[in-house]
Design an enzyme around this catalytic site. Structure first.
Site, PDB file in Angstrom:
ATOM      1  N   HIS A  95       2.112 -15.562  29.718  1.00  0.00           N
ATOM      2  CA  HIS A  95       0.681 -15.849  29.787  1.00  0.00           C
ATOM      3  C   HIS A  95      -0.113 -14.554  29.990  1.00  0.00           C
ATOM      4  O   HIS A  95      -1.081 -14.283  29.268  1.00  0.00           O
ATOM      5  CB  HIS A  95       0.420 -16.829  30.941  1.00  0.00           C
ATOM      6  N   GLU A  96       0.322 -13.745  30.952  1.00  0.00           N
ATOM      7  CA  GLU A  96      -0.387 -12.492  31.237  1.00  0.00           C
ATOM      8  C   GLU A  96      -0.236 -11.498  30.089  1.00  0.00           C
ATOM      9  O   GLU A  96      -1.167 -10.748  29.784  1.00  0.00           O
ATOM     10  CB  GLU A  96       0.107 -11.887  32.552  1.00  0.00           C
TER      11      GLU A  96
ATOM     12  N   HIS B 117      -2.864 -12.149  27.451  1.00  0.00           N
ATOM     13  CA  HIS B 117      -4.121 -11.475  27.788  1.00  0.00           C
ATOM     14  C   HIS B 117      -4.030  -9.993  27.431  1.00  0.00           C
ATOM     15  O   HIS B 117      -4.936  -9.434  26.810  1.00  0.00           O
ATOM     16  CB  HIS B 117      -4.420 -11.595  29.287  1.00  0.00           C
TER      17      HIS B 117
END
Length: 156
Positions: free
Chosen positions: A67-68, A71
């Site tokens: 998820h990170e 980004h």
């Protein structure tokens, strides 16, 4: 797991899942409770919750790392890196990252609603956790006047 091992793990996930290198720092943060990880746009560093790793293990934390990294890679490519962007949602689905992390057990409790605003015209109810001034608001359904009621809460 140490920060150095986490750094190598993030670099490996980045190459295997995204086909791109992770060139910045990844570290654990013991203070993160309500979120599994953070991406910093200015420094491009990533922090992962130590508590999530201790509680849920590597499988859940791998999803948080992905998820990170979504980004991270989208931000560096100048694409839509925010949660609401289609690019972010598409990439997250492709790599198998989690949209939301699991909440830590017993760390956060929801307070019950203590107040209730009730419309005098249509009877629509609006539960509230905090006391609000009903004169500042009108009913969203019929624009009628609201009245405030305090609910009985056990133990208070």
């Amino acid at each position: 797991m140490t920060n150095e091992e986490l750094q190598q793990w993030v670099e490996q996930i980045s190459l295997n899942s995204f086909g791109r290198p992770f060139l910045h720092r990844a570290s654990f943060n013991t203070r993160l409770r309500s979120t599994g990880g953070r991406y910093f746009m200015k420094t491009h560093h990533i922090e992962i919750s130590q508590m999530h790793y201790d509680t849920f293990g590597t499988e859940e934390v791998e999803k948080i790392i992905k998820h990170e990294l979504c980004h991270y890679h989208l931000h560096l490519q100048r694409k839509g890196y925010k949660h609401r962007d289609a690019d972010f949602k598409r990439l997250l689905q492709e790599v198998g990252g989690s949209r939301f992390c699991q909440p830590l057990p017993g760390k956060r409790r929801e307070e019950p609603y203590r107040y209730r605003l009730v419309c005098g015209s249509c009877g629509m109810e609006y539960p509230r956790k905090r006391k609000t001034d009903p004169r500042k608001y009108v009913c969203g359904k019929c624009r009628g006047k609201l009245r405030l009621f305090a609910l009985n809460i056990e133990g208070k």
